[in-house]
Structure formats: structure tokens, C-alpha cells
Motif scaffolding. Sequence first.
Motif, PDB file in Angstrom:
ATOM      1  N   TYR A 188       0.814  -1.215   0.000  1.00  0.00           N
ATOM      2  CA  TYR A 188       0.000   0.000   0.000  1.00  0.00           C
ATOM      3  C   TYR A 188       0.851   1.269   0.000  1.00  0.00           C
ATOM      4  CZ  TYR A 188       0.441  -0.406   5.163  1.00  0.00           C
ATOM      5  OH  TYR A 188       0.893  -0.536   6.449  1.00  0.00           O
ATOM      6  N   ALA A 189       2.166   1.140   0.192  1.00  0.00           N
ATOM      7  CA  ALA A 189       3.046   2.298   0.066  1.00  0.00           C
ATOM      8  C   ALA A 189       3.136   2.769  -1.379  1.00  0.00           C
ATOM      9  CB  ALA A 189       4.442   1.962   0.590  1.00  0.00           C
ATOM     10  N   ARG A 190       2.568   1.971  -2.312  1.00  0.00           N
ATOM     11  CA  ARG A 190       2.558   2.346  -3.730  1.00  0.00           C
ATOM     12  C   ARG A 190       1.214   2.909  -4.170  1.00  0.00           C
ATOM     13  NH1 ARG A 190       3.076  -2.935  -5.578  1.00  0.00           N
ATOM     14  NH2 ARG A 190       2.555  -2.104  -7.632  1.00  0.00           N
ATOM     15  N   THR A 191       0.284   3.083  -3.247  1.00  0.00           N
ATOM     16  CA  THR A 191      -1.008   3.666  -3.587  1.00  0.00           C
ATOM     17  C   THR A 191      -0.853   5.166  -3.842  1.00  0.00           C
ATOM     18  OG1 THR A 191      -1.515   4.054  -1.246  1.00  0.00           O
ATOM     19  CG2 THR A 191      -2.249   1.962  -2.195  1.00  0.00           C
ATOM     20  N   GLU A 192      -1.877   5.759  -4.440  1.00  0.00           N
ATOM     21  CA  GLU A 192      -1.832   7.191  -4.741  1.00  0.00           C
ATOM     22  C   GLU A 192      -1.747   8.038  -3.478  1.00  0.00           C
ATOM     23  OE1 GLU A 192      -5.136   8.207  -7.173  1.00  0.00           O
ATOM     24  OE2 GLU A 192      -4.418   7.077  -8.917  1.00  0.00           O
ATOM     25  N   GLN A 193      -2.328   7.537  -2.381  1.00  0.00           N
ATOM     26  CA  GLN A 193      -2.265   8.292  -1.124  1.00  0.00           C
ATOM     27  C   GLN A 193      -0.863   8.350  -0.557  1.00  0.00           C
ATOM     28  OE1 GLN A 193      -4.429   5.676  -1.798  1.00  0.00           O
ATOM     29  NE2 GLN A 193      -6.078   5.694  -0.256  1.00  0.00           N
ATOM     30  N   CYS A 194      -0.017   7.347  -0.921  1.00  0.00           N
ATOM     31  CA  CYS A 194       1.281   7.200  -0.262  1.00  0.00           C
ATOM     32  C   CYS A 194       2.478   7.389  -1.184  1.00  0.00           C
ATOM     33  CB  CYS A 194       1.382   5.823   0.391  1.00  0.00           C
ATOM     34  SG  CYS A 194       0.121   5.488   1.644  1.00  0.00           S
TER      35      CYS A 194
END
Length: 441
Positions: free
Chosen positions: A269-275
Motif C-alpha cells: 500500500y506504500a505504492r497507492t496514490e495516497q502514499c
Amino acid sequence: MGVMYEAIQGKEEGADDLELGLKVSKSQSHQQHCFVLPSNPNHKPPRLVSLDVFRGLTVALMILVDDAGGILPAINHSPWNGLSLADYVMPFFLFIAGVSLSLTYKNLSCKSVATKSTLLRALKLFVLGLFLQGGFFHGINNLTYGVDLDRMRWMGVLQRIAIAYLVAALCEIWLKGDGDVKSGSSLLRKYQLQLGIASMISFVYILLLYSLYVPDWEYQIPTGNSLSAPKTLLVKCGVRGHTGPACNAVGMIDRKILGIGHLYTRPVYARTEQCSTNSPDYGPLPSGAPSWCQAPFDPEGILSTVMAIVTCFVGLHFGHIIVHFKDHRNRIFQWSISSCCLLVLGFALDWFGMHVNKALYSFSYMCVTAGAAGILFVAIYVMVDVFGYKRMAVVLEWIGKHALMIYILVACNVFPLILQGFYWKQPHNNILSLIGVGKRT
């Protein structure tokens, strides 16, 4: 490695994985002799070539996404919900493990010996996973080794396979019916206890995922100054049934049982747009990034591994079809029905809100990936075992027969690390840097 694991290196035909010779087990009231007769080396049944090819294809796929995933983020693991090419690798291995188990234990003569062998094999595979993926090796460009037990990662790919293998193998050894199999319905009746176990596991997973309360939690990250105290970040939750990156029950269980210091430190999830400003790849944090972006999360955690066991049971079912149906047409029909049902169920659940998610190993993800494994296995079986196009797949067959060795040497970077250990005067003047692998910029 002398030990062969059905997970990624199977002995598909016969029960030669068991210890040969005479075995004696003592019951409470009398001695019971268990005979495990050695197989005739001149009459070994042929291996199921399509299974070796499928295993080899999965290993090749794993190497591709590991090496090219950073260059082509589209084939790397999905940052959260959804599917990408890399997300099929783990379910394919578990599916293959199940098929191999049903063939390995189809002619059991002594359940106690088989159980002992299963326990020992699972333990060895789990320990091997701790050694390779627990943090003992520090990666390319780092010749140091060793791991702080207070920060060791307890779960991983091989550990998950070991747990799924153990549960499925014990069920295959002890939970078989005695009836004859003449149709699909009689096959289900013979293995109804295994079906019940798989259903119960799925129910428990869904119940825990959607009913457990996830409170607020916090974690620490190091600051730029090694002398300064680590920075503490608070993640606000206080919800039930949330399946987002921050407040899901899968992560909470791992933090409570394993400890946050023992989890994987580069979550998807560190590759999501939020992160990430480079989403779907890793990158700098955007302004106003949520507090959970840098928190550890294990993609092979406890609750997700519980759901992963069911994929192994699906493989068992496909293997049972091989054992009880000898006609190609019957096998293909039974496999196709099962695969299509899983795919339809998985996509329907995703449409209704139970999203396909590899990190959580959601029930819909299990259905879709197991169904896809079944379809691909049918295609390989038709090409290789029905039509006999074996020369086209000879390389994949070889990889499939040596899958565990290739996984250890290549996928776990053991072979590159060995090469890197030979250098000229300075560690950076090594063989890998000469060919441009792991070269410092």
C-alpha cells in the motif's frame, strides 16, 4: 537440498516420499504394525508432466515479476484492491501443492508414518523460510548478514506454503471417505470432511475480517538523526469490517500476535496514490499523506494465511479428479466446471463489494486466482498430456522439477549474493557489478 516439498517441488506419483521399510507404531493396548512397502524402481508410474510444466511456469513468472516489477509496475503486485500478474504467483504455488499432495498420498499404507513425514517436511520448509526471508540476508550491495531476533520477520512465502501444506496434508491423510468414486457427486461425498474443513476455514476468515473491532494504533519510524528518538505516528481507526490498508483485521491480528516489529517493512500500500507520488510504483510521500503510509504490514500474515489454506484444498480437489477419473474428457470436464464456478463466484463477490485483494487474501481473491489456476492447468494438461506437445515445454518442465533449488538461488538472491562475495580489493568491484547487476549509481 535433499528434502523435496510438494509446495514447489513435488513427488507427484506414488508415495515414495514416505520412509521405506517396516514401521512399527504402538497403540495404547497393543502393537500395530504399519507396513510401507518399497515401490518397485522398475515400475515407477510416470510423472504428470503438465504439473511440472505448470510449476516451472509459475517459477518463471515469479522471477519475471520480481526482476521486472520495479521497471514495469503494471505487472507488480497490485497496490491494494485488484489483480496484476504478480498476484497470481502465490495462489498458483498453493494450488500446485494441493494437486501434488493428492497424488503423493493416494496409496497410503501407514498414516502415522505419513503424518510424521508431513510434520517434519513442513517444519523444515518453515525454518528455511525464516532463514531466507526473516532478515538474515541484507540484500544486494550488502555483504553483512545476521538478524536481530527482536526484528525478525516471522511470516513469509515459504512459511505460508509450509502452513497450508501441513493443514492440507493432514486432512488428506486422515479425512478420506471409503466410498467408490463414479461421478462428481460421489467424489464430493468421499471427501466431504475436507470440503467441510475448507468451508469452515472460509467462514472463520470472513467472520473475523468483518466482525473484529480495530482500535486506534501507533507505530514508530526512525528519524534522520540516529541519536534522536524514533518518531511515533498514530493511526486512527475505531471501526469494524474495514478492508482498507489502515484499519483491517488482518493487520491488527498480526500486530497483536506477531508484533509490529516482526512485520514486512515495504508494504504494497506504500505504492497507492495516497502514499506515493510515483504510484503505482514506490516513491516519495505526497503532501498530506495518511499516517499509515509508512507502517509495516505483512502480506503473508496470520489471517491471510488461514484463507490461503483453502487454495491448497482447491488443488487437492483437482488432484482427486486425477486419481479417480482416468479419462481425459472426464477430467477436463470436472476441472472446467470447478474453475468456472470459482471464477464466477469470485468476480460476483468483487462486484458486490468483497473486493479482490491479495494483501488480505480475500475470499473473492482466493476464488478468482484458484479458478484461474484451474483454467491454466487445464490448458497445460491438454497441450502436454493430451496432445503430447512436450518438447515445447521441456525448459519449463526442467524448471518445475528443480523449482525449490531455483527459488532459493534466484528468487531469494542467494546466487547473486554468492557471486557478490568474490571481489577485487573493494567489495563494489565484484562479478555482479561487472555485468551491471546491483551496480551502485
